[in-house]
Design an enzyme around this catalytic site. Structure first.
Site, short mmCIF file in Angstrom:
data_model
loop_
_atom_site.label_atom_id
_atom_site.label_comp_id
_atom_site.label_asym_id
_atom_site.label_seq_id
_atom_site.Cartn_x
_atom_site.Cartn_y
_atom_site.Cartn_z
N ARG A 117 99.75 -0.86 -14.23
CA ARG A 117 98.45 -0.97 -13.71
C ARG A 117 98.08 -2.25 -13.66
NH1 ARG A 117 93.61 2.63 -12.36
NH2 ARG A 117 91.82 1.61 -13.00
N THR A 121 92.86 -5.64 -10.41
CA THR A 121 93.01 -5.15 -8.78
C THR A 121 93.22 -3.72 -8.92
OG1 THR A 121 95.46 -5.20 -8.72
CG2 THR A 121 94.41 -7.16 -8.18
N ASP A 213 91.49 6.39 -20.25
CA ASP A 213 92.84 6.10 -19.88
C ASP A 213 93.67 6.86 -20.39
OD1 ASP A 213 95.52 4.64 -20.03
OD2 ASP A 213 94.53 2.83 -19.18
N ASP A 216 96.54 5.17 -22.91
CA ASP A 216 95.86 4.68 -24.24
C ASP A 216 95.40 6.00 -24.97
OD1 ASP A 216 96.07 2.15 -23.35
OD2 ASP A 216 93.91 1.87 -23.01
N1 URA Z 1 94.57 6.38 -15.07
C1 URA Z 1 93.89 6.78 -15.82
O1 URA Z 1 94.70 6.87 -16.95
N2 URA Z 1 92.67 7.24 -15.95
C2 URA Z 1 92.15 7.31 -14.84
O2 URA Z 1 90.83 7.50 -14.66
C3 URA Z 1 92.76 6.63 -13.74
C4 URA Z 1 94.04 6.06 -13.63
#
Ligand code: URA
Length: 222
Positions: A117, A121, A213, A216
């Site tokens: 990701r 963007t 996330d 994470d």
């Molecule tokens: N990816 C994630 O880890 N969390 C989100 O809220 C969206 C994409």
């Protein structure tokens, strides 16, 4: 759905390929998973447990073949899986779901799909794939804990179809209505199993309320 119409929990629930899995155990575990105080060790355990429960539901329609088995008492006919499975974890957060899936289908193959990701963007860039040689003969179950914009999901399905895969399912712990709509317009034939359809995406394309996330939190890289 047109841009001007609002995607909501309700409209997403009505999509014919979306399967919202409701179960008290999942609901309870999901609440602890969302909690920002939940530490990475417990987070990983919960991802594993929720994925296990979801997998059970997502594999309900797998084809069986009749076999003969000798029990210590008699010979009888029984059933084994007739479907060859390929689990496709989307790197990296889905690695937290992989063990639970393997517990249920130990002879599944794994086809890794790597997307990164771009935080500016919020677009996912494809960077890696490794599929088994017989991928086209397998039912693919794509796993990714978060179904946000649907962009990664669309690219993942496109990639598998290009590689000859015919039957594809998707398992995601939390989904956003916007992503489900976008995906379902393009791939209405691909079932998406999710344990929660949240409110919306925020400006950074994170799911609200979501859990932050997922990668994470699984890998303790906050
Ligand atoms: N990816 C994630 O880890 N969390 C989100 O809220 C969206 C994409």
């Amino acid at each position: 759905m047109s841009q001007s119409q609002k995607c909501t929990y309700q409209t997403a629930c009505e999509l014919s390929n979306v399967r919202l899995i409701k179960h008290p155990l999942i609901e309870h575990k999901l609440t602890i998973l969302r909690d920002r105080e939940t530490d990475p060790f417990q987070f990983r355990m919960l991802v594993d447990e929720i994925s296990y429960l979801m997998m059970f539901e997502a594999t309900r329609d797998l084809a069986l073949r009749e076999v003969s088995v000798h029990t210590p008492v008699a010979q009888t006919s029984a059933y084994k899986l007739a479907t060859k499975i390929m689990i496709c974890p989307i790197l990296r957060a889905a690695l937290g779901m992989l063990d639970s899936v393997f517990k249920l289908i130990p002879d599944a193959s794994v086809g890794f799909l790597g997307f990164q990701r771009d935080e500016k963007t919020a677009q996912a860039e494809f960077f890696y794939a490794k599929l088994p040689a017989d991928a086209a003969e397998r039912t693919a179950i794509i796993i990714d804990p978060m179904f946000a914009t649907g962009g990664t999901a669309i690219d993942a399905v496109k990639f598998l179809l290009k590689n000859g895969v015919k039957k594809i399912k998707f398992i995601s712990i939390i989904a956003a209505p916007e992503g489900l709509h976008r995906f379902s317009e393009i791939y209405p034939q691909v079932e998406v199993f999710t344990a929660a359809i949240d409110e919306r995406l925020n400006e950074q394309k994170y799911i609200v309320p979501g859990l932050g996330d997922a990668g994470d939190r699984v890998f303790n890289t906050m």
